[in-house]
Scaffold this motif. Sequence first.
Motif, PDB file in Angstrom:
ATOM      1  N   THR A 263      91.814  46.897  75.391  1.00  0.00           N
ATOM      2  CA  THR A 263      91.050  48.127  75.127  1.00  0.00           C
ATOM      3  C   THR A 263      90.852  48.908  76.424  1.00  0.00           C
ATOM      4  OG1 THR A 263      89.862  46.970  73.390  1.00  0.00           O
ATOM      5  CG2 THR A 263      88.893  49.033  74.167  1.00  0.00           C
ATOM      6  N   LEU A 264      91.216  50.179  76.402  1.00  0.00           N
ATOM      7  CA  LEU A 264      91.026  51.020  77.583  1.00  0.00           C
ATOM      8  C   LEU A 264      89.566  51.465  77.666  1.00  0.00           C
ATOM      9  CD1 LEU A 264      94.224  53.222  77.122  1.00  0.00           C
ATOM     10  CD2 LEU A 264      93.914  51.346  78.772  1.00  0.00           C
ATOM     11  N   LEU A 265      89.122  51.776  78.872  1.00  0.00           N
ATOM     12  CA  LEU A 265      87.748  52.249  79.028  1.00  0.00           C
ATOM     13  C   LEU A 265      87.511  53.487  78.166  1.00  0.00           C
ATOM     14  CD1 LEU A 265      84.972  52.093  80.368  1.00  0.00           C
ATOM     15  CD2 LEU A 265      85.918  53.376  82.306  1.00  0.00           C
ATOM     16  N   VAL A 266      88.495  54.392  78.108  1.00  0.00           N
ATOM     17  CA  VAL A 266      88.295  55.614  77.323  1.00  0.00           C
ATOM     18  C   VAL A 266      88.134  55.298  75.827  1.00  0.00           C
ATOM     19  CG1 VAL A 266      90.764  56.211  76.983  1.00  0.00           C
ATOM     20  CG2 VAL A 266      89.034  58.008  77.004  1.00  0.00           C
ATOM     21  N   GLN A 267      88.842  54.275  75.345  1.00  0.00           N
ATOM     22  CA  GLN A 267      88.686  53.889  73.936  1.00  0.00           C
ATOM     23  C   GLN A 267      87.290  53.341  73.695  1.00  0.00           C
ATOM     24  OE1 GLN A 267      92.160  51.258  74.079  1.00  0.00           O
ATOM     25  NE2 GLN A 267      92.808  52.106  72.114  1.00  0.00           N
ATOM     26  N   PHE A 268      86.822  52.516  74.621  1.00  0.00           N
ATOM     27  CA  PHE A 268      85.478  51.949  74.489  1.00  0.00           C
ATOM     28  C   PHE A 268      84.440  53.074  74.463  1.00  0.00           C
ATOM     29  CE2 PHE A 268      81.615  50.053  76.401  1.00  0.00           C
ATOM     30  CZ  PHE A 268      81.363  49.070  75.452  1.00  0.00           C
ATOM     31  N   ILE A 269      84.602  54.043  75.341  1.00  0.00           N
ATOM     32  CA  ILE A 269      83.648  55.153  75.418  1.00  0.00           C
ATOM     33  C   ILE A 269      83.672  55.982  74.131  1.00  0.00           C
ATOM     34  CG2 ILE A 269      83.245  57.381  76.572  1.00  0.00           C
ATOM     35  CD1 ILE A 269      84.137  56.012  79.208  1.00  0.00           C
TER      36      ILE A 269
ATOM     37  N   SER B 198      89.819  57.288  82.869  1.00  0.00           N
ATOM     38  CA  SER B 198      89.398  56.180  82.007  1.00  0.00           C
ATOM     39  C   SER B 198      90.512  55.738  81.057  1.00  0.00           C
ATOM     40  CB  SER B 198      88.130  56.554  81.229  1.00  0.00           C
ATOM     41  OG  SER B 198      88.358  57.689  80.417  1.00  0.00           O
ATOM     42  N   CYS B 199      91.638  56.478  81.030  1.00  0.00           N
ATOM     43  CA  CYS B 199      92.797  56.024  80.254  1.00  0.00           C
ATOM     44  C   CYS B 199      93.643  55.059  81.069  1.00  0.00           C
ATOM     45  CB  CYS B 199      93.667  57.193  79.798  1.00  0.00           C
ATOM     46  SG  CYS B 199      94.729  57.873  81.095  1.00  0.00           S
ATOM     47  N   ALA B 200      93.314  54.900  82.350  1.00  0.00           N
ATOM     48  CA  ALA B 200      94.105  54.022  83.221  1.00  0.00           C
ATOM     49  C   ALA B 200      93.223  52.910  83.774  1.00  0.00           C
ATOM     50  CB  ALA B 200      94.748  54.833  84.345  1.00  0.00           C
ATOM     51  N   MET B 201      92.250  52.489  82.956  1.00  0.00           N
ATOM     52  CA  MET B 201      91.373  51.401  83.362  1.00  0.00           C
ATOM     53  C   MET B 201      91.011  50.617  82.100  1.00  0.00           C
ATOM     54  SD  MET B 201      87.820  51.680  85.482  1.00  0.00           S
ATOM     55  CE  MET B 201      86.772  50.241  85.712  1.00  0.00           C
TER      56      MET B 201
ATOM     57  N   ALA C 116      95.781  44.849  89.960  1.00  0.00           N
ATOM     58  CA  ALA C 116      94.989  45.336  91.108  1.00  0.00           C
ATOM     59  C   ALA C 116      94.280  46.609  90.655  1.00  0.00           C
ATOM     60  CB  ALA C 116      95.888  45.545  92.314  1.00  0.00           C
ATOM     61  N   GLY C 117      94.763  47.779  91.070  1.00  0.00           N
ATOM     62  CA  GLY C 117      94.145  49.029  90.619  1.00  0.00           C
ATOM     63  C   GLY C 117      94.604  49.450  89.232  1.00  0.00           C
ATOM     64  N   GLY C 118      95.704  48.879  88.783  1.00  0.00           N
ATOM     65  CA  GLY C 118      96.213  49.172  87.440  1.00  0.00           C
ATOM     66  C   GLY C 118      96.884  50.536  87.310  1.00  0.00           C
ATOM     67  N   GLN C 119      97.007  51.278  88.412  1.00  0.00           N
ATOM     68  CA  GLN C 119      97.523  52.657  88.305  1.00  0.00           C
ATOM     69  C   GLN C 119      99.021  52.680  88.014  1.00  0.00           C
ATOM     70  OE1 GLN C 119      95.117  55.336  88.322  1.00  0.00           O
ATOM     71  NE2 GLN C 119      94.174  53.361  87.946  1.00  0.00           N
ATOM     72  N   THR C 120      99.705  51.617  88.347  1.00  0.00           N
ATOM     73  CA  THR C 120     101.110  51.493  87.979  1.00  0.00           C
ATOM     74  C   THR C 120     101.259  50.522  86.809  1.00  0.00           C
ATOM     75  OG1 THR C 120     101.874  51.984  90.206  1.00  0.00           O
ATOM     76  CG2 THR C 120     103.393  50.764  88.812  1.00  0.00           C
ATOM     77  N   LEU C 121     100.559  49.390  86.884  1.00  0.00           N
ATOM     78  CA  LEU C 121     100.761  48.352  85.866  1.00  0.00           C
ATOM     79  C   LEU C 121     100.328  48.808  84.463  1.00  0.00           C
ATOM     80  CD1 LEU C 121     101.672  45.511  85.183  1.00  0.00           C
ATOM     81  CD2 LEU C 121      99.356  44.694  85.706  1.00  0.00           C
TER      82      LEU C 121
END
Lengths: 162, 262
Positions: free
Chosen positions: A21-27, A59-62, B29-34
């Motif tokens: 689940t992405l942070l943006v989905q959770f939000i 938040s789509c990349a976390m 790590a930062g997840g920006q690529t992965l």
Amino acid sequence: MPSVSMTVNGKQVSGTVEPRTLLVQFIRENLHLTGTHVGCDTSQCGACVVHVDGASVKSCAMLAVEADGSTVTTIEGLAGNADVLHPMQEAFRDNHGLQCGFCTPGMVMSAIDLVNNNPTPTDHEIRDWLEGNICRCTGYHNIVKSIAAGAAAMKGQKAAAE
Amino acid sequence: MYEFSYHKPSSVADAAQAIGAADDPKILAGGQTLLPTMKQRLASPSDVISLRGCRDLVGISSDGSTVTIGAMTTHAAVASSADVQKAIPALAALAGNIGDAQVRNRGTIGGSLANNDPAADYPAATLALGATIVTTKRELSADAFFTGMFETALEEDEIITAIRFPVPHAAAYAKFDNPASRYALVGVFYAKTSDGPRIAITGAGQGGVFRSTEIEDQIAAGKTPDSSSINESDLNADIHASAAYRKHLIGVMAKRAVAAAG
Ligand SMILES: Cc1cc2nc3c(=O)[nH]c(=O)nc-3n(C[C@H](O)[C@H](O)[C@H](O)COP(=O)(O)OP(=O)(O)OC[C@H]3O[C@@H](n4cnc5c(N)ncnc54)[C@H](O)[C@@H]3O)c2cc1C
Ligand code: FES
Ligand code: FES
């Protein structure tokens, strides 16, 4: 499924999420805070920008699990109460910094992070900072104007509080 | 994104153990690529091992002759570090120009080096400065670390813990940004070291980042650097730039880097 808890807009929230689940989905889906938008879902547009522990992130990349224990602020958390906008929001309204408004939540969250790091940004610094925020309507000119005005208003507000 | 199990070990030793115990693990790590790669289903690890709990991987220290940066230190932290700005200003400036502010707030130096994207910025600085990559298993020189496009000498279960940069006499990075992605179309990092000039080129090579000893020799001899010795057939060609144009840009960026370093 892992459980997560975090402070979102000053409120303690928790939930169970899949690891993916992405942070943006959770939000948006768990907390129903739909002011944070998904424009691209590929880290390009910045419509999904929120603050995590004071720094702007996409938040789509976390992953939501990565925000466990964090303090998150979304566009809904900026205004102290429903009648008074945050100075940066007010500046976007005053300077016609939006047309369709889709990019605006991300623009405002990104702009506030800029001003927190650099209280008096030049127009060039504002444009440079907006690298990760795409707007397909305005041509950016009024967004830059809005952010300069918002920065000045935030400075005034801070001075008044001191 | 396919399903996976998530682990957040609180030490590097536990992280190494979690990697060893998993079927098809990936370090996060930062997840920006992965994460974008996983969304596109180009990666589908069974287990994702986050390094976010390993606090000892974050931080910067400087003793005058070496700057040591923990693998989980973000680009934003390197860019704003007073230690890095003082010892190797070109490295701070490079970090401050990676992608955009949000990428810099999450992306890490360890993730960038492990990924070794052929257009990434940190590999050029690491190679030109002759940095040492410290891992859970050994210490690798930058010359031995980068082995090809998206390839490094890292083993499956090896974790980068820190990068040690020797402080150069002077250094500068000249980057010709791809205007859409902000990755380097061509980037040249020049370092004036006690072993002579070192030049590393990113964005251009089919095998990823590389050094040019010919250009280094030109600079050592006090000549203006040019890219005539670069073999065009070793360079990338794509919709953004032909190999011939990239070759030309290497000469231009090398000149700019040398001039900026003073
Ligand atoms: C919009 C956008 C623009 C960008 N622009 C640029 C740019 O201009 N220049 C540039 O250089 N980069 C750019 N990047 C890439 C960015 O710098 C990434 O942060 C970086 O490449 C990966 O770092 P990360 O910490 O996010 O790693 P992750 O995405 O978490 O991991 C990347 C890879 O490294 C592995 N890994 C991570 N940490 C370690 C470790 N400590 N030990 C071993 N393996 C590890 C992971 O398993 C994975 O395979 C951009 C990215 C985006 C999304
Ligand atoms: S939706 Fe996250 S960057 Fe576009
Ligand atoms: S106002 Fe429509 S995308 Fe920016």
